[in-house]
Design a protein around this motif. Structure first.
Motif, short mmCIF file in Angstrom:
data_model
loop_
_atom_site.label_atom_id
_atom_site.label_comp_id
_atom_site.label_asym_id
_atom_site.label_seq_id
_atom_site.Cartn_x
_atom_site.Cartn_y
_atom_site.Cartn_z
N GLY A 1 -9.95 -15.81 20.62
CA GLY A 1 -9.33 -15.78 21.94
C GLY A 1 -9.57 -17.02 22.77
O GLY A 1 -8.64 -17.67 23.21
N ALA A 2 -10.83 -17.37 22.97
CA ALA A 2 -11.14 -18.46 23.89
C ALA A 2 -11.58 -19.74 23.20
O ALA A 2 -12.00 -20.68 23.85
CB ALA A 2 -12.23 -18.00 24.87
N PRO B 1 -10.99 -23.19 21.45
CA PRO B 1 -9.91 -24.18 21.39
C PRO B 1 -9.45 -24.45 19.96
O PRO B 1 -10.23 -24.41 19.02
CB PRO B 1 -10.55 -25.45 21.98
CG PRO B 1 -11.70 -24.97 22.79
CD PRO B 1 -12.20 -23.73 22.10
N ASP C 1 -10.98 -12.42 25.68
CA ASP C 1 -11.43 -13.77 26.01
C ASP C 1 -12.71 -14.14 25.26
O ASP C 1 -13.49 -14.98 25.74
CB ASP C 1 -11.65 -13.90 27.53
CG ASP C 1 -12.61 -12.83 28.07
OD1 ASP C 1 -12.88 -11.85 27.34
OD2 ASP C 1 -13.08 -12.97 29.20
#
Lengths: 332, 332
Positions: A262-263, A265, A300
């Motif tokens: 999700g979070a 990169p 997230d």
């Protein structure tokens, strides 16, 4: 908690409003809370249905479309869809050839899909099921008896979806899905917890220099918590866990899914993929196909999962078949 | 700082190793640090080149391929590529029809692409340039004179790339890119800062209940900092800022890019998209095409940007043209 939402109770419904607006090629039934291919039901085509708690987007609604799912049943965040919802999906997509349920192995999902299968049978819909339990981190977990279902779910959906699209019958499509699951293994590592809208606070805590090794996609505990390591050591540890559970021999083909939770990169996912590719090359395993990106997420959460599916020419042919969904598209 | 890396200095290079492993259809030159279409140079085809600091993935390397960029020049994280790198890209993709530089408006990028254009001219390569400055949040910023270049960059790359693919000459392709930029406006809101590998700590601080309104893709300050609002108020505020700067009239068509800055879950992006779609419908604007996902990011920043491009039939036709890149693919 900082999120782009209006109210925690309305997140799933309002996200579906957005999905409907973005993808007119899908039919979103807000009352039943199901997402269906606009051309369903198609006479003679097996209907592929999946679903589960929301919060793992693009899984499952992002994989509805040509060559993949016929319907998705999103539950509330990290909560199983209810039997009536799954039954409604069956009615919407059954074209007389029956439906196949693709179910991630969590107690609530298993129970509700089972109940829905019985309700569907009562309505004259033939139901076959595929249970996905690819996560080799733990044998039993917070919400499961047996292994958890994670990244391989999208591989099952893609490959079984391709067979359904070309006219496979329900038993064959389900058998193929089961075969993909059995050929697949996943393992995940988290660098941060995730926060559900309803809870409003992180589901667990991790120290500033810690990682959760073998984490589940709802933040379930894994094998252990330890100090953060360099990416190449994380890759080694992950691959060892996967290959110990489901070996892939030198000379064999694999489909590799380098997935972000999700979070994380994309630049880090590619860096990790480079590490895995190097290790697999050293082991003589050929990465026949790969995907790098966020496909089976955990809101997230910063983290990653690797899924390896031992592949043969039939699986690769079906993998390459055209697909047109919000989150996966090629050949069309 | 918790990241899947080996060493802060090696992130970009090692991510390129992974990109090369994942996408054999691209040619990754690790020495020059450029990513090139495997079939470049193609005789008579204008070469489209973009680049900029890394950390915004999939921009730019994820958009190299058929129908989009011919080459990308990734700089170090949040640092412009150097002129020699851009020159090397020009040599690699020029098929005699010249090249077009797509440059985001940041002082370092503008200077280095300009120097590279001069070096390229010395080598006999015709260079045209498109400057992208779509972010309407601020007039001047930390690293810019004038507006910053953000989300519209990928629209320019897609649409100009389609014209280049079908044989447009360099002047026409550059003029079209400039037209797309002029028709586009973006605005971003951050819920969290991002952390570069080199700095190891967040680039700015935000209170537990604050958002940065008008943030840049490197964490540059926006218009103001204020208390977090519900998604529908954020959507209203964002759309007002965009339409005040570049109005779209009732009855006109728009391409809408609902973009995540990195750490924002897809479920929130779809929820926001639903809000924007509702507001635009009320304004009589037709969303002719849309994308929802992470395309122009800012490492691990939680946040979103909206880009609206006023579209005409030619832009829509080129938008729909086949594209085959790691991060955007349809029609092939």
């Amino acid at each position: 908690m900082k999120k782009f939402i209006n109210h925690p109770d309305a997140v799933v419904r309002e996200a579906l409003v957005g999905l409907a607006a973005a993808h007119p090629e899908l039919r979103v039934d807000l009352e039943q809370q199901i997402v269906v291919r606009a051309d369903a039901p198609r006479a003679g085509k097996v209907g592929l249905i999946s679903g589960g708690g929301s919060g793992h987007e693009p899984l499952h609604a992002g994989f509805v479309g040509l060559g993949m799912l016929d319907a998705a049943c999103p539950g509330e965040v990290f909560t199983s869809p209810v039997p009536d919802q799954i039954l409604a999906a069956g009615k919407a997509v059954d074209g007389g050839a029956g439906v196949v349920h693709i179910v991630k192995n969590y107690t609530g999902d298993v129970m509700n899909f089972q109940l829905a299968a019985e309700l569907s049978a009562d309505e004259g819909i033939e139901v076959h099921s595929v249970l996905v339990d690819d996560d080799v981190a733990v044998e039993d977990s917070t919400w499961t008896a047996g292994r958890r279902g994670t990244g391989a779910t999208m591989l099952v959906e893609k490959i079984a979806g391709a067979l359904a699209e070309e006219g496979g019958d329900a038993a064959s499509v389900a058998a193929l899905g089961t075969r993909v699951n059995e050929a697949s293994a996943s393992f995940a590592i988290a660098l941060s917890p995730c926060t559900t809208p309803a809870a409003g606070r992180p589901g667990f805590e991790l120290g500033e220099d810690e990682m959760e090794v073998g984490v589940g996609i709802h933040g379930e505990p894994g094998r252990r918590r330890e100090k953060l390591l360099p990416a190449r050591d994380i890759a080694t540890m992950t691959l060892e866990a996967i290959l110990a559970a489901k070996p892939v021999a030198a000379g064999e083909d694999a489909i590799v899914l380098m997935n972000g939770l999700g979070a994380t990169p994309l630049i880090e996912l590619y860096l990790l993929y480079g590490e895995f590719a190097g290790l697999l090359e050293s082991a003589g395993v050929r990465i026949a196909r790969n995907l790098v990106g966020n496909f089976v997420t955990s809101l997230d959460m910063a983290g990653m999962s690797l899924t390896i599916c031992r592949a043969d020419p039939e699986l690769l042919r079906l993998w390459d078949a055209p697909v047109r969904t919000p989150a996966l598209r090629w050949g069309v």
